[in-house]
Design an enzyme around this catalytic site. Structure first.
Site, mmCIF file in Angstrom:
data_model
loop_
_atom_site.group_PDB
_atom_site.id
_atom_site.type_symbol
_atom_site.label_atom_id
_atom_site.label_comp_id
_atom_site.label_asym_id
_atom_site.label_seq_id
_atom_site.Cartn_x
_atom_site.Cartn_y
_atom_site.Cartn_z
ATOM 1 N N LYS A 156 0.855 -1.188 0.000
ATOM 2 C CA LYS A 156 0.000 0.000 0.000
ATOM 3 C C LYS A 156 0.894 1.242 0.000
ATOM 4 C CE LYS A 156 -1.750 2.808 2.842
ATOM 5 N NZ LYS A 156 -1.693 4.030 2.009
ATOM 6 N N GLU A 198 9.537 16.577 14.585
ATOM 7 C CA GLU A 198 10.155 16.555 13.266
ATOM 8 C C GLU A 198 9.504 17.660 12.424
ATOM 9 O OE1 GLU A 198 11.341 12.691 10.598
ATOM 10 O OE2 GLU A 198 9.321 12.806 11.343
ATOM 11 N N GLU A 227 9.932 1.652 10.391
ATOM 12 C CA GLU A 227 10.912 2.717 10.131
ATOM 13 C C GLU A 227 10.142 4.022 10.314
ATOM 14 O OE1 GLU A 227 12.646 5.499 8.879
ATOM 15 O OE2 GLU A 227 12.732 4.751 6.803
ATOM 16 N N CYS A 247 13.232 11.298 6.535
ATOM 17 C CA CYS A 247 13.233 10.927 7.959
ATOM 18 C C CYS A 247 14.629 11.034 8.555
ATOM 19 C CB CYS A 247 12.643 9.545 8.149
ATOM 20 S SG CYS A 247 13.357 8.343 7.042
HETATM 21 P P1 ADP Z 1 3.338 10.712 6.978
HETATM 22 O O1 ADP Z 1 3.144 11.722 8.054
HETATM 23 O O2 ADP Z 1 4.732 10.495 6.544
HETATM 24 O O3 ADP Z 1 2.357 10.809 5.855
HETATM 25 P P2 ADP Z 1 1.812 8.480 7.930
HETATM 26 O O4 ADP Z 1 2.211 7.554 9.012
HETATM 27 O O5 ADP Z 1 0.573 9.279 8.116
HETATM 28 O O6 ADP Z 1 3.081 9.352 7.716
HETATM 29 O O7 ADP Z 1 1.664 7.739 6.548
HETATM 30 C C1 ADP Z 1 2.570 6.762 6.086
HETATM 31 C C2 ADP Z 1 1.788 5.685 5.365
HETATM 32 O O8 ADP Z 1 0.898 5.095 6.310
HETATM 33 C C3 ADP Z 1 0.916 6.192 4.222
HETATM 34 O O9 ADP Z 1 0.874 5.224 3.191
HETATM 35 C C4 ADP Z 1 -0.444 6.321 4.870
HETATM 36 O O10 ADP Z 1 -1.520 6.205 3.947
HETATM 37 C C5 ADP Z 1 -0.416 5.118 5.793
HETATM 38 N N1 ADP Z 1 -1.362 5.202 6.915
HETATM 39 C C6 ADP Z 1 -1.651 6.250 7.702
HETATM 40 N N2 ADP Z 1 -2.587 5.911 8.630
HETATM 41 C C7 ADP Z 1 -2.874 4.597 8.405
HETATM 42 C C8 ADP Z 1 -3.759 3.643 9.011
HETATM 43 N N3 ADP Z 1 -4.542 3.958 10.015
HETATM 44 N N4 ADP Z 1 -3.763 2.385 8.513
HETATM 45 C C9 ADP Z 1 -2.979 2.044 7.475
HETATM 46 N N5 ADP Z 1 -2.142 2.879 6.854
HETATM 47 C C10 ADP Z 1 -2.084 4.146 7.315
#
Ligand code: ADP
Length: 483
Positions: free
Chosen positions: A178, A384, A253, A287
């Site tokens: 994903k 960050e 990570e 990161c």
């Molecule tokens: P960033 O702040 O770098 O966008 P996130 O942790 O929000 O970091 O997002 C990183 C990845 O995790 C993205 O692919 C996002 O769609 C996914 N993501 C965020 N929330 C969820 C969740 N509840 N379940 C699955 N994937 C998620």
């Protein structure tokens, strides 16, 4: 868009070797212009569960192929990506914003993992162990873990996903990926090339859309044996909590808050070069980006003046144009966060040396910024920032520098610049980080174990350690061997 290979532009989910549509759609924007560049199917729970089933149904067959078979497919994929580097970079710049030069660099960097793991595929050695009994023999085999889920962010749309999936394929795992909904087009193009390289149907599946229900299914479905995630600490914690009931292996990570230490005896020219690449690459949205600069008081003026000149020479603009150093930030929320960190720092006494504002180009563009006089109570030190802001605090003693550098819950990357060998050893051992750049601002490549400690997560990517993440250990006890 100018592409040599139009076949790279895909607009569907990829499940069991088929491109799958759905009625519900979401849109992808170009962060440099806010134009809508694609309308894609909104995948959810049912598509994810089909993708998991597909990955599961071909797992045994894929696992049982000779390692060389998988290695050859990875080699073919590597060469197709090499041929299509420029197109892939264009797609990435369009959806992510980084300059074309950086996007080409990322495609090559991502591809280096495919090459590396095509070579590691044939080297997942086991062990034999001397037995405590004369009539038994003890063997240890490495086996692929099973169906893997990868969840990756938008800042490196190719590299973050590729360094997981290439290791997983080499190990003999099958995968449901994903990517971020902000940058799915790069992932789609890479899947298309993967299919052309001969990755069999079901071995790699791509879903995106309603990330919460996709995440829920990936975490709770017991067929998925491991989640490899790159993203925020908040989401990483959530995913590991959700995955606990099906006892999944995790690699996380997560965020960083990297310190960059410049000692009195440092080569300042080298430190400034290192600072520029470790801070401003990808508009500060990595990161391992420096978040806090700690500079010895006696070299503070020299370092900050030289860094200021470099910062002011950075050319900001649409990444698709020529000679751009810094593209836009990913979206308005990112701009707002950067702005709020700068305002908070100024209110609490920091001085603004250059930049500090939204860029005159408008939209998601932000000026490369330099702040001095920061201190630990400012948001910029605690969180960050993920933007083009270099924030400097001075120190007097080594112990003060060490205390400041370790004063965070994160532990991904740290950088130190000094010419003293004993200081290098002391700080390398006492800094609580997974990766240390010593007189070097760019630390990542496919041969190194990339990853963090503390709230920056666990697990390593790249190198032989990256392959281990997708293997499990099986012990065979062979008895009845009477001579
Ligand atoms: P960033 O702040 O770098 O966008 P996130 O942790 O929000 O970091 O997002 C990183 C990845 O995790 C993205 O692919 C996002 O769609 C996914 N993501 C965020 N929330 C969820 C969740 N509840 N379940 C699955 N994937 C998620």
């Amino acid at each position: 868009m100018k592409l040599n290979n139009k076949n790279l532009l895909k607009d569907k989910l990829y499940i069991n070797g088929k491109w799958i549509d759905s009625e519900k759609k979401f849109q992808v924007e170009n962060p440099a212009t806010n134009e809508i560049i694609a309308s894609l199917p909104m995948g959810g729970k049912s598509e994810t569960s089909k993708a998991i089933e597909a990955a599961s149904s071909v797992f045994l067959e894929w696992k049982q192929k000779p390692a060389k078979f998988r290695s050859k497919i990875l080699k073919k994929w590597f060469s197709l990506i090499e041929t299509n580097t420029e197109d892939l970079a264009r797609i990435m710049t369009l959806e992510q914003g980084k300059s074309l030069t950086e996007a080409m660099g990322e495609i090559r960097y991502a591809n280096s993992y495919i090459e590396w793991f095509s070579e590691e595929a044939v080297r997942s050695y086991g062990d034999t162990i001397p037995s405590h009994r004369a009539d038994t023999r003890i063997l240890v085999q490495k086996e692929p873990i099973g169906v893997i889920a990868t969840i990756t962010p938008w800042n490196f749309p190719a590299a973050m996903m590729i360094r997981k999936v290439s290791a997983a394929f080499a190990a003999g795992c099958t995968v449901v990926s994903k990517p971020s909904e902000l940058t799915p087009l790069t992932a789609l193009a890479l899947v298309q090339l993967g299919e052309e390289a001969g990755i069999p149907p079901g071995v790699w599946n791509l879903v995106f859309g309603d990330f919460e229900s996709i995440g829920e299914e990936l975490c709770t479905n017991p067929i998925v044996r491991k989640i490899s995630f790159t993203g925020s600490t908040r989401t990483g914690i959530l995913l590991s909590q959700k995955s606990a009931s099906s006892v999944k292996k995790m690699s996380l990570e997560l965020g960083g808050n990297a310190p960059f230490l410049v000692f009195e005896d440092a080569n300042i020219e080298k430190a400034v070069e290192g600072a520029l690449s470790a801070k401003f690459r990808n508009s500060g949205q990595t990161c391992v980006c420096v978040n806090r600069f700690y500079v010895h008081a006696n070299v503070l003026d020299e370092f900050s003046n030289k860094l200021k000149i470099k910062i002011e020479s950075l050319k900001v603009g649409n990444g698709l144009e020529e000679e751009i150093d810094q593209g836009p930030l990913i979206n308005p929320q990112a701009v707002e966060k950067v702005n709020s960190h700068i305002q908070d720092a100024i209110q609490k006494g920091a001085s603004l040396k250059t930049g500090g504002n939204r860029h005159r180009l408008g939209g998601n563009f932000f000026e490369p910024t330099l702040l001095t006089g920061i201190h630990s109570e400012m948001k910029i030190c605690k969180e960050e920032t993920f933007g083009p802001v270099a924030a400097i605090q001075s120190f007097q003693t080594d112990s003060e520098a060490l205390q400041l550098a370790n004063d965070t819950e994160y532990g991904l990357a740290a950088y130190l610049f000094t010419e003293s060998v004993s200081r290098i050893w002391k700080f390398s051992e006492l800094l609580e980080y997974g990766m240390i750049g010593i007189n070097e601002g760019i630390i990542s490549s496919e041969q190194i174990p990339f990853g963090g400690i503390k709230f920056s997560g666990y697990g390593r990517e790249g190198s032989k350690y990256g392959m281990e993440e997708f293997l499990q250990t099986k012990y065979l006890c062979w008895g009845g061997l009477n001579h």
